[in-house]
Write a protein that holds these residues in place. Structure first.
Motif, PDB file in Angstrom:
ATOM      1  N   LYS A  22       0.832  -1.197   0.000  1.00 21.72           N
ATOM      2  CA  LYS A  22       0.000   0.000   0.000  1.00 21.72           C
ATOM      3  C   LYS A  22       0.869   1.250   0.000  1.00 21.72           C
ATOM      4  O   LYS A  22       1.799   1.370   0.803  1.00 21.72           O
ATOM      5  N   GLU A  23       0.573   2.182  -0.891  1.00 19.66           N
ATOM      6  CA  GLU A  23       1.327   3.432  -0.950  1.00 19.66           C
ATOM      7  C   GLU A  23       0.945   4.322   0.224  1.00 19.66           C
ATOM      8  O   GLU A  23      -0.235   4.534   0.504  1.00 19.66           O
ATOM      9  N   ILE A  24       1.948   4.865   0.909  1.00 17.54           N
ATOM     10  CA  ILE A  24       1.723   5.719   2.072  1.00 17.54           C
ATOM     11  C   ILE A  24       2.180   7.138   1.748  1.00 17.54           C
ATOM     12  O   ILE A  24       3.336   7.373   1.384  1.00 17.54           O
ATOM     13  N   VAL A  25       1.262   8.080   1.884  1.00 15.06           N
ATOM     14  CA  VAL A  25       1.566   9.488   1.688  1.00 15.06           C
ATOM     15  C   VAL A  25       1.211  10.222   2.979  1.00 15.06           C
ATOM     16  O   VAL A  25       0.058  10.223   3.411  1.00 15.06           O
ATOM     17  N   LEU A  26       2.205  10.813   3.617  1.00 16.55           N
ATOM     18  CA  LEU A  26       1.968  11.631   4.799  1.00 16.55           C
ATOM     19  C   LEU A  26       1.737  13.060   4.338  1.00 16.55           C
ATOM     20  O   LEU A  26       2.613  13.680   3.733  1.00 16.55           O
ATOM     21  N   ALA A  27       0.544  13.572   4.624  1.00 13.29           N
ATOM     22  CA  ALA A  27       0.110  14.860   4.100  1.00 13.29           C
ATOM     23  C   ALA A  27       0.394  15.948   5.118  1.00 13.29           C
ATOM     24  O   ALA A  27      -0.373  16.154   6.056  1.00 13.29           O
ATOM     25  N   GLY A  28       1.514  16.622   4.954  1.00 11.77           N
ATOM     26  CA  GLY A  28       1.879  17.674   5.879  1.00 11.77           C
ATOM     27  C   GLY A  28       3.319  18.096   5.670  1.00 11.77           C
ATOM     28  O   GLY A  28       4.014  17.555   4.804  1.00 11.77           O
ATOM     29  N   GLY A  29       3.771  19.042   6.473  1.00 14.75           N
ATOM     30  CA  GLY A  29       5.134  19.539   6.332  1.00 14.75           C
ATOM     31  C   GLY A  29       6.077  18.868   7.304  1.00 14.75           C
ATOM     32  O   GLY A  29       6.189  17.644   7.366  1.00 14.75           O
ATOM     33  N   THR A  30       6.763  19.671   8.086  1.00 12.06           N
ATOM     34  CA  THR A  30       7.762  19.135   8.997  1.00 12.06           C
ATOM     35  C   THR A  30       7.132  18.295  10.112  1.00 12.06           C
ATOM     36  O   THR A  30       7.814  17.450  10.700  1.00 12.06           O
ATOM     37  N   GLN A  31       5.835  18.480  10.392  1.00  7.11           N
ATOM     38  CA  GLN A  31       5.183  17.615  11.374  1.00  7.11           C
ATOM     39  C   GLN A  31       5.180  16.165  10.899  1.00  7.11           C
ATOM     40  O   GLN A  31       5.392  15.239  11.688  1.00  7.11           O
ATOM     41  N   MET A  32       4.935  15.970   9.626  1.00 13.63           N
ATOM     42  CA  MET A  32       4.942  14.612   9.095  1.00 13.63           C
ATOM     43  C   MET A  32       6.359  14.091   8.879  1.00 13.63           C
ATOM     44  O   MET A  32       6.588  12.881   8.916  1.00 13.63           O
ATOM     45  N   LEU A  33       7.324  14.983   8.672  1.00 11.15           N
ATOM     46  CA  LEU A  33       8.714  14.528   8.629  1.00 11.15           C
ATOM     47  C   LEU A  33       9.114  13.932   9.977  1.00 11.15           C
ATOM     48  O   LEU A  33       9.861  12.946  10.038  1.00 11.15           O
ATOM     49  N   ALA A  34       8.630  14.510  11.068  1.00  8.82           N
ATOM     50  CA  ALA A  34       8.942  13.975  12.396  1.00  8.82           C
ATOM     51  C   ALA A  34       8.366  12.577  12.563  1.00  8.82           C
ATOM     52  O   ALA A  34       9.017  11.687  13.133  1.00  8.82           O
ATOM     53  N   VAL A  35       7.145  12.361  12.083  1.00 10.65           N
ATOM     54  CA  VAL A  35       6.546  11.028  12.152  1.00 10.65           C
ATOM     55  C   VAL A  35       7.366  10.045  11.315  1.00 10.65           C
ATOM     56  O   VAL A  35       7.652   8.922  11.757  1.00 10.65           O
ATOM     57  N   ALA A  36       7.747  10.460  10.107  1.00 14.47           N
ATOM     58  CA  ALA A  36       8.543   9.593   9.238  1.00 14.47           C
ATOM     59  C   ALA A  36       9.888   9.267   9.887  1.00 14.47           C
ATOM     60  O   ALA A  36      10.365   8.123   9.821  1.00 14.47           O
ATOM     61  N   ALA A  37      10.503  10.267  10.523  1.00 11.44           N
ATOM     62  CA  ALA A  37      11.788  10.041  11.188  1.00 11.44           C
ATOM     63  C   ALA A  37      11.635   9.040  12.324  1.00 11.44           C
ATOM     64  O   ALA A  37      12.462   8.121  12.479  1.00 11.44           O
ATOM     65  N   ALA A  38      10.592   9.191  13.128  1.00 11.39           N
ATOM     66  CA  ALA A  38      10.360   8.247  14.218  1.00 11.39           C
ATOM     67  C   ALA A  38      10.149   6.843  13.675  1.00 11.39           C
ATOM     68  O   ALA A  38      10.656   5.861  14.239  1.00 11.39           O
ATOM     69  N   ALA A  39       9.405   6.745  12.564  1.00  8.88           N
ATOM     70  CA  ALA A  39       9.182   5.433  11.956  1.00  8.88           C
ATOM     71  C   ALA A  39      10.509   4.801  11.523  1.00  8.88           C
ATOM     72  O   ALA A  39      10.752   3.608  11.756  1.00  8.88           O
TER      73      ALA A  39
END
Length: 342
Positions: free
Chosen positions: A227-244
């Motif tokens: 499944k393709e995952i797109v996090l819709a947001g700016g640096t807030q979603m970069l933080a989630v991606a980094a934690a992941a």
């Protein structure tokens, strides 16, 4: 009691609304400029996307200068492309009037004083469970957020994981000094410096984050690999991606934001994205010719992103709708609101 709604066969655009006590610190968040309004900001965004106008309150969320919430862009993208939406309540003290999924989260605490999310592990698992329930087909999951004060929690998480670079802000003036002061307090409490929680992504979210973050990380973790995952947001979603990434989640992730975030000179969106190892996409919005100051001021650095606006434009384009159509629809929506309130 859980309230659950799912359009069509699966939810594809997900908005996670949350809150953090950080937003109550004077000067940190534009959304927190009026503490009486603060609890309604994220739920109003959810209502806006669902119905086209908030029902939890009788006004459209504005920043202190009167600029409308970027949820109006997300709503316009939804109108034009008709993508399905699921709303997720993640720790707001006030619930949207629109149908939503209840996660049982509480507002995040001030990390300068105590652990932000004592139940962070449980929230991560709830995100994983939600991902499985929303993955009936192979359509992409586009996940947005609305969390006043969320750029500050993002900056704390990113620095704790070892990333350099200041995150974006909802206004033209980024309160970097306030964010650094809070970082110093939180890191002192934990006895760490930058990078002190590297490879411990979930601990970073529990100690420093807001409730949206572990839930979205769980969504990323729990969705099927194909499944393709797109996090819709700016640096807030970069933080989630980094934690992941620091939890060992290696799947491809795209962070879709607006051009206002990528060209924010006070932040380092592209550099952070490259360091984290995610793909990026920037919505080519342009309201410079808008007759409405509330929208044309977006070009001056106001608001920038929120409520999944960039990802909503990404999704609309995937469904054959151009960004110019979304821009035109946004102006029509805003114009109707102005006339209604005149």
């Amino acid at each position: 009691m859980e309230r659950y709604h799912r359009e069509r066969s699966s939810a594809m655009f997900i908005l996670v609304v949350g809150s953090t006590d950080i937003s109550k610190i004077p000067g940190i968040s534009a959304a927190g400029a009026n503490l009486n309004v603060l609890p309604y900001t994220a739920p109003a965004d959810a209502d806006m996307i669902w119905w086209g106008r908030p029902r939890v309150v009788d006004w459209v969320p504005l920043d202190p200068q009167g600029h409308p919430t970027p949820a109006i862009i997300t709503r316009a993208a939804r109108i034009e492309s008709d993508f399905p939406v699921t709303l997720v309540k993640a720790g707001t003290s006030v619930a949207p009037k629109a149908p939503y999924v209840e996660t049982g989260a509480s507002p995040g605490l001030n990390p300068g004083e105590t652990t932000s999310l004592p139940d962070g592990d449980e929230l991560f698992q709830r995100g994983r469970e939600l991902a499985r329930s929303l993955s009936a087909d192979n359509a992409p999951l586009v996940i947005g957020e609305s969390v006043p004060g969320g750029t500050t929690t993002a900056s704390l998480v990113l620095e704790a994981l070892g990333y350099r670079g200041m995150v974006s802000s909802a206004g033209p003036e980024n309160p970097t000094d306030l964010k650094r002061r809070l970082r110093d307090e939180a890191f002192s409490r934990l006895g760490i410096e930058r990078g002190g929680l590297a490879e411990r992504g979930l601990i970073a979210l529990k100690e420093l984050g807001d409730p949206m973050q572990p839930i979205v990380a769980g969504l990323v973790s729990g969705a099927p690999r194909e499944k393709e995952i797109v996090l819709a947001g700016g640096t807030q979603m970069l933080a989630v991606a980094a934690a992941a990434r620091h939890m060992g989640i290696s799947r491809p992730i795209t962070v879709a934001t607006t051009c206002y975030v990528t060209r924010d000179e006070s932040a380092d969106f592209k550099g952070l994205a490259e360091a984290i190892g995610v793909n990026t996409w920037s919505a080519p919005l342009d309201f410079s010719d808008s007759p409405w100051t509330g929208l044309s001021d977006y070009e001056k650095g106001y608001v920038k992103e929120g409520a999944g606006a960039g990802g909503a434009v990404w999704y609309a384009e995937r469904l054959g709708i151009s960004s110019s159509q979304v821009i035109s629809s946004t102006e029509k929506l805003y114009g109707a609101m102005v006339e209604t309130n005149a």
